[in-house]
Motif scaffolding. Sequence first.
Motif, mmCIF file in Angstrom:
data_model
loop_
_atom_site.group_PDB
_atom_site.id
_atom_site.type_symbol
_atom_site.label_atom_id
_atom_site.label_comp_id
_atom_site.label_asym_id
_atom_site.label_seq_id
_atom_site.Cartn_x
_atom_site.Cartn_y
_atom_site.Cartn_z
ATOM 1 N N GLY A 160 43.274 45.680 35.243
ATOM 2 C CA GLY A 160 41.922 46.171 34.980
ATOM 3 C C GLY A 160 41.133 45.217 34.121
ATOM 4 N N ARG A 161 41.814 44.680 33.094
ATOM 5 C CA ARG A 161 41.121 43.774 32.187
ATOM 6 C C ARG A 161 40.707 42.492 32.907
ATOM 7 N N ARG A 163 40.027 42.284 36.059
ATOM 8 C CA ARG A 163 38.908 42.649 36.942
ATOM 9 C C ARG A 163 37.618 42.675 36.146
ATOM 10 N N LEU A 164 37.722 43.244 34.941
ATOM 11 C CA LEU A 164 36.561 43.300 34.063
ATOM 12 C C LEU A 164 36.042 41.882 33.833
ATOM 13 N N ARG A 166 36.430 39.280 35.682
ATOM 14 C CA ARG A 166 35.803 38.715 36.882
ATOM 15 C C ARG A 166 34.452 39.368 37.152
ATOM 16 N N PHE A 168 32.379 40.295 35.042
ATOM 17 C CA PHE A 168 31.386 39.681 34.153
ATOM 18 C C PHE A 168 31.229 38.198 34.417
ATOM 19 N N ALA A 170 33.410 35.755 34.276
ATOM 20 C CA ALA A 170 34.043 34.854 33.314
ATOM 21 C C ALA A 170 34.680 33.674 34.044
ATOM 22 N N GLN A 174 37.140 31.069 30.112
ATOM 23 C CA GLN A 174 36.720 32.292 29.414
ATOM 24 C C GLN A 174 37.745 33.408 29.613
ATOM 25 N N TYR A 178 38.938 34.919 26.271
ATOM 26 C CA TYR A 178 38.338 36.226 25.968
ATOM 27 C C TYR A 178 39.233 37.394 26.356
ATOM 28 N N PHE A 179 40.164 37.154 27.312
ATOM 29 C CA PHE A 179 40.941 38.282 27.839
ATOM 30 C C PHE A 179 42.453 38.092 27.711
ATOM 31 N N PRO A 182 43.945 37.269 23.766
ATOM 32 C CA PRO A 182 43.934 38.439 22.867
ATOM 33 C C PRO A 182 44.784 39.593 23.401
ATOM 34 N N SER A 183 44.830 39.753 24.727
ATOM 35 C CA SER A 183 45.643 40.825 25.307
ATOM 36 C C SER A 183 47.122 40.591 25.020
ATOM 37 N N PHE B 59 35.968 42.163 44.555
ATOM 38 C CA PHE B 59 37.366 42.022 44.158
ATOM 39 C C PHE B 59 38.244 41.833 45.391
ATOM 40 N N PRO B 77 33.103 38.477 42.824
ATOM 41 C CA PRO B 77 32.402 39.259 41.799
ATOM 42 C C PRO B 77 31.240 38.456 41.235
ATOM 43 N N ARG B 79 27.537 38.647 38.347
ATOM 44 C CA ARG B 79 26.840 39.344 37.270
ATOM 45 C C ARG B 79 25.696 40.216 37.802
ATOM 46 N N PHE B 85 34.535 51.297 35.161
ATOM 47 C CA PHE B 85 35.792 51.728 35.764
ATOM 48 C C PHE B 85 36.173 53.124 35.266
ATOM 49 N N LEU B 89 38.311 50.453 29.531
ATOM 50 C CA LEU B 89 38.683 49.037 29.457
ATOM 51 C C LEU B 89 37.930 48.297 28.353
ATOM 52 N N TRP B 93 40.124 44.134 20.436
ATOM 53 C CA TRP B 93 39.892 43.164 19.369
ATOM 54 C C TRP B 93 38.413 42.941 19.092
#
Lengths: 263, 267, 340
Positions: A160-161, A163-164, A166, A168, A170, A174, A178-179, A182-183, B59, B77, B79, B85, B89, B93
């Motif tokens: 899911g993260r 996908r998020l 992509r 946006f 990134a 990135q 960004y993902f 940190p994950s 996707f 995908p 912008r 979702f 999500l 941090w």
Amino acid sequence: MSTASVARSARLGPLISIASVAAFVLLWYEAARLGWASSLILPAPGEVLDTALQMLNDGYRHVPLWQHVAISLGRALAAFAAALVVGIPLGLAMGLSPILSSILDPFVQFLRPLPKLALIPLVIVWLGIGESSKIFLIFVSTLFSVIVGAAAAAGSVKVGRLRLARAFGATRRQQLWYFVLPSALPEIFTSVRLAFGVGWTTLIAAEMVAADSGMGWMVINASSYMRTDIVMLGILLLGVTGYLLDLAVVGLQRAVVPWAGRE
Amino acid sequence: MSVKIAFEEVTQVYGDTGKGGGTRALEHFSLEIAERNFVCLLGPSGCGKSTVLNLAAGFEKPSGGSVLIDGKTVTGPGRDRGMVFQEPLLLPWRNVIENVMLGPCLAGWPKVEALAQARHYLRLTGLERFERHASYELSGGMRQRVALARAWIGEPPVLLMDEPFGALDAQTRLVMQELLLEIWEQTRTTVLFVTHDVDEALFLGDRVVVMSASPGRVLLDLAVDLPRPRTEEILTSPRFADAKRRCLRLIGEESRRAFGHLEGDGI
Amino acid sequence: MPIGKYVILAAGALAGLLALPPLSQAEEVPAVVRFGYLNGPRPWILGKADQSFDKALGTKVQWINFPNGPNELNALAAGEVDIGRIGSVPTVSALVRKVPIKVIAVSGVIATSERLIARKGIDSVKALEGHAVAYPPGSTAHYALLAAFKVHQVDVSKVRQVQLKPGDLLAAWKRGDIDAAYVWGPFSQQLEGENGHAILATKDLQPAGYFLFNDYVVRKEFAEKYPGLVVKFLKTFGDTVARYKADPDGSAAIIAKELDQDPAAAKDTLAGLIYPPLNEQRTTAWLGDGHDSGNAVITKSFADTARFLVEQGELRAADLPSDFAPFIDTSFLAKAVAAP
């Protein structure tokens, strides 16, 4: 269990722990006092305490006690730092690149479970008998656990993260910064904690190599002369220092990744 | 009004596709969504409605047919399509406002502009007092508000929502639905909203597209003629009850017609 | 078929046992007697090679190997070894720390079997100042090294002392990490083979009163339960020494083969020890006869070693016994010598 009783036992937790340690020391004291075992096999707590006090004054083998602790800690921390600097990027890279993982995995899986005592003769040939060989032994035993942990962490980022990321738009870089990284952090911390535990147990093996100070050396040397009181003291020091080290990592984890386990 | 999103004869097959194998999630699925329209995709779980959304998001690539946005084939995908979702999500941090600013950060907006815009959407979603809160300290509904603000901040012309309120309790869900409509009235973004809840679909949508399962295709395409702006009261109005009754009846009829021949085959 | 074979073997063994004349009293024999041995070549290894101890004791002997004396010491303390050969320094540690063992005989006096090997260019003990010297900690060699520093008035602060297990010495030597080492065979010969030369042997320290040796110790409980076996052990040990003295070269070859070592190095080490005859060991020159043991050389040497280890900070002054004589038991020696 209801939430109230969970909260109550959480509050009682430290008290129960203290009581259990106290009961153990009492049992130890009684066992020694009643002569269940000779002082050679089981030195009384008082005897170990006397030894500790005497060493606080005079040191052990002309080296102050705190210095033994500091030297061991220094060796371990130097090795841990090196293992993190090498292991985390390598592990993450392996977790993200199946090709790199295929190249390095056989070596990692071969070296990780290897008893590090077996490496001592080689390490002496490669690195000699100075500090570097001691640090290296702790380093190798820590490194592979860090690599494996970091690789697993990098591979465990939720779909899911990604996908998020992509959605946006990134870029790959990135996505990483960004993902993915940190994950992976909470799991990296967990594996680092385990790796430090493994590394700490190598301290005695490391200090078998031409050492004349350090807690591990203290234990080995004292056992040469059947000084079980010093052996016991050394073990206690090793245990307590290791425990404090673990607490420090946990504290750091809470500060750096406060969300771990709370998502 | 021009067509914003178009699915043309889309087929989507998962797994081994050789010799007619694999799972056919969609077959000859066609749908056109007009600009500034709020379309709800309604269907049981496993009917392929999430596949439709994932195709629109880029996707997934269709096995056959094409997916178009503004007449151009979707290649990945982008912008131009905001996503919400089922799970919020949120990135733990990052605090609340940093989460909302995620898109602008990745797109390289000037910081001042990103901050101002984020504050605007936090106000719209009623989160202005939670700017600096850690995301994992929020309730489920509040998290989804952040996700809503995060999707909306870049003001994408299309918003794709995959059962965003499915995990919320009934009360929170209603509040969120009203909030969504409130923001949508102001922006009039094109929305494709996936749900399995008839009430939700009727309450939110201009159109309700009902899908059937295996393979997924359009069973029914209903226009919802409830007046806007819609609020909670409408849910208990006779008009809503009427619309729902009609919708359920049509779904029932269509289902019987679609599956009747299967029963005849002795299944 | 194999079962039949074993039955015949067992029957034969039983018949053999019954045919034996009863030795002293009918003493019970344990199923196995555990010997602790180190890697140094010694005459008693002849008895390991031909199983003469098994025959003499009338039971199975299990030989347990230890890389160094301190390790054997730990096993003795745990009651995992019944009879062991061990250096005088670990023996002192054991006695001071009240490990329940008795000293029953001297195995050999270290003369040249342990030596201080240095690189070319370092020709005296004093010249070690400014160099690194390695030693196996807690060993007779360790004690001898520190004694050598004292005798030759070496400024210890100028010497880098390195603790290494004998097995690790060669690697450190080859790398040039150490310039000298005090060690026994076969390691001493290995270093000599790599451009080292002996600058001191342990016997050179005897005039200054440093007397280092190996001895046999027996677990107290074992000695009380099976005194006859201890006597038989000593007698057999005496036989192996006699065999070695009769044929040093042949014996060295057998011992080297048994220990998987270089025959020449084994011969050199074996020749570097002095083996006091068992019938002389009950004089004050060695262990004494039990009444005068307090004045015996070995007893005094134990006391000296103990004091030295206290000075080094290894042992506690409070643990020191007033006299080491009670730990020496020569009654087995007396019977072994008297036996035909």
